[in-house]
Write an enzyme that holds these catalytic residues in place. Sequence first.
Site, short mmCIF file in Angstrom:
data_model
loop_
_atom_site.label_atom_id
_atom_site.label_comp_id
_atom_site.label_asym_id
_atom_site.label_seq_id
_atom_site.Cartn_x
_atom_site.Cartn_y
_atom_site.Cartn_z
N GLY A 1 15.44 36.94 -36.11
CA GLY A 1 15.97 36.99 -34.80
C GLY A 1 15.29 38.33 -34.19
N ARG B 1 1.95 28.74 -28.69
CA ARG B 1 3.10 29.74 -27.99
C ARG B 1 3.16 29.21 -26.50
NH1 ARG B 1 4.94 33.61 -28.71
NH2 ARG B 1 6.94 33.60 -28.54
N CYS C 1 -8.60 19.65 -24.56
CA CYS C 1 -9.00 19.29 -23.73
C CYS C 1 -7.51 19.36 -22.74
CB CYS C 1 -9.01 17.00 -24.06
SG CYS C 1 -10.77 17.73 -24.48
C1 LIG Z 1 13.91 31.15 -37.60
C2 LIG Z 1 14.54 31.74 -38.30
C3 LIG Z 1 14.86 32.74 -38.78
C4 LIG Z 1 13.51 33.72 -38.56
O1 LIG Z 1 13.74 33.85 -37.32
P1 LIG Z 1 13.10 34.73 -36.55
O2 LIG Z 1 13.07 34.92 -35.16
O3 LIG Z 1 11.41 34.85 -36.56
O4 LIG Z 1 13.12 36.38 -37.04
C5 LIG Z 1 15.54 33.58 -39.83
N1 LIG Z 1 16.49 32.32 -40.09
C6 LIG Z 1 16.96 30.66 -40.02
C7 LIG Z 1 17.49 29.70 -40.24
C8 LIG Z 1 15.52 30.73 -38.51
O5 LIG Z 1 15.47 29.21 -39.20
#
Ligand SMILES: *Cc1c(COP(=O)(O)O)cnc(C)c1O
Length: 432
Positions: free
Chosen positions: A249, A331, A362
Amino acid sequence: MFVSKNLNVNDKGHLTIGDVDTVSLAENYGTPLYVMDEDLIREHCRSFRKSIDKFYDGQGLVCYASKAFSCKEIYRVMQDEQMGIDVVSGGELYTALQTGFDSSKICFHGNNKTTEELQMALDYNVGRIVVDNIYELHQLDEMCGKQGKKANIMFRIKPGVDAHTHNFIRTGQIDSKFGFALETGEAFEAVKLALSCENLHLCGLHCHIGSQILDTQGFEAAAEVMMSFIEKIKLELGAEISDLNLGGGFGIQYTEKDDPLPYEKFMESVAKVINTFCKEHDIKRPFILIEPGRSIAGPAGITLYTIGGKKVIPDIRTYVSIDGGMCDNPRYILYQSEYDALVANKANQEKTETVTVAGKCCESGDLIGEGMLIQPCEVGDILAVCATGAYNYSMSSNYNRLQKPAVVFVKDGESRVVVKRETLEDLIRNDC
Ligand SMILES: *Cc1c(COP(=O)(O)O)cnc(C)c1O
């Protein structure tokens, strides 16, 4: 000037990525085209790995969350960089295994893994299966029992910490489809049960608090909560949890509004929390796992399009139409994500035109962005959209029967195709 440090302008006034001319790439491979800088991907892997060496005595594993960008070549690069990987489906697992990826360094996630997917994980001795719910726990235990196997599992925990970009919230019981809740005692009961499962080895706990997170407080709070739970398990159940997985994240720069932290800051702050906790509570320090996805692949990629039309609607807006859109980058239509874009063949000119970049599907909502400031453009120009390395190709579709673009990697001034452009034949391959 650019959101990613691998972008530059050459003496022709063209945008370059990893020192390769993007206008030449568009000519050679056609558009739309995903271009990824392999060196930058590798650099990101190294900075996360180094942060574990520096702040945690190397006692951890960085697992690339491959849902961000998945194809055979990225798994080869990850293996070469001594990374682990996350997979969330049989498809991602299959792709990784096809490259000979070391299965002991794979974490298998998902809130509803099918029997076939679990079987595949057992067949290939996947290193860690992250169990999401009690049904999966029972099913896996039973499958292992019948097949004389013992699986390494982690539990996905809802730590009650939910991070959103600039802050985090503590919630009583978070509303999420993923994992076991701590507050209600659900997670503790599940741990008790897992410890009694003969065919499973509960090696660790996992949490993932959100995505595109731009500060460290949420991770620190999650680390604290998870360490307290590890202590509770030790004191009340006499069991030692050896691995702690704090998820991914980590945020990146999409536009100048985003101010991401150097990647090592996350490990630095989390290590402090864990080290202090372990000293004060006399707990053995767990092996740590982190799972960056976006932060590995995102800044390394751009998408190149050809501008095919321009509609100036006086006093309203100017539409610039490109030869891709929501099929290669959903996105914007999903989350109104913002991107930085520029005219690749006029990259040395000032950005003076505000446009809405429209895709060719479309759907009126098929946009890459609104109010995007770019160089004055005309039909035939190449538009580059930056920081599209993550959650673009991996989220692409064939809506309107558009063919998925090719993916090209650049490295050392050279380019090579790592995913071929789909052909019309590919589109009807499964049609009966
Ligand atoms: C999506 C996800 C990640 C990666 O998240 P990023 O925001 O791309 O770094 C890591 N662990 C789990 C369990 C996820 O679902």
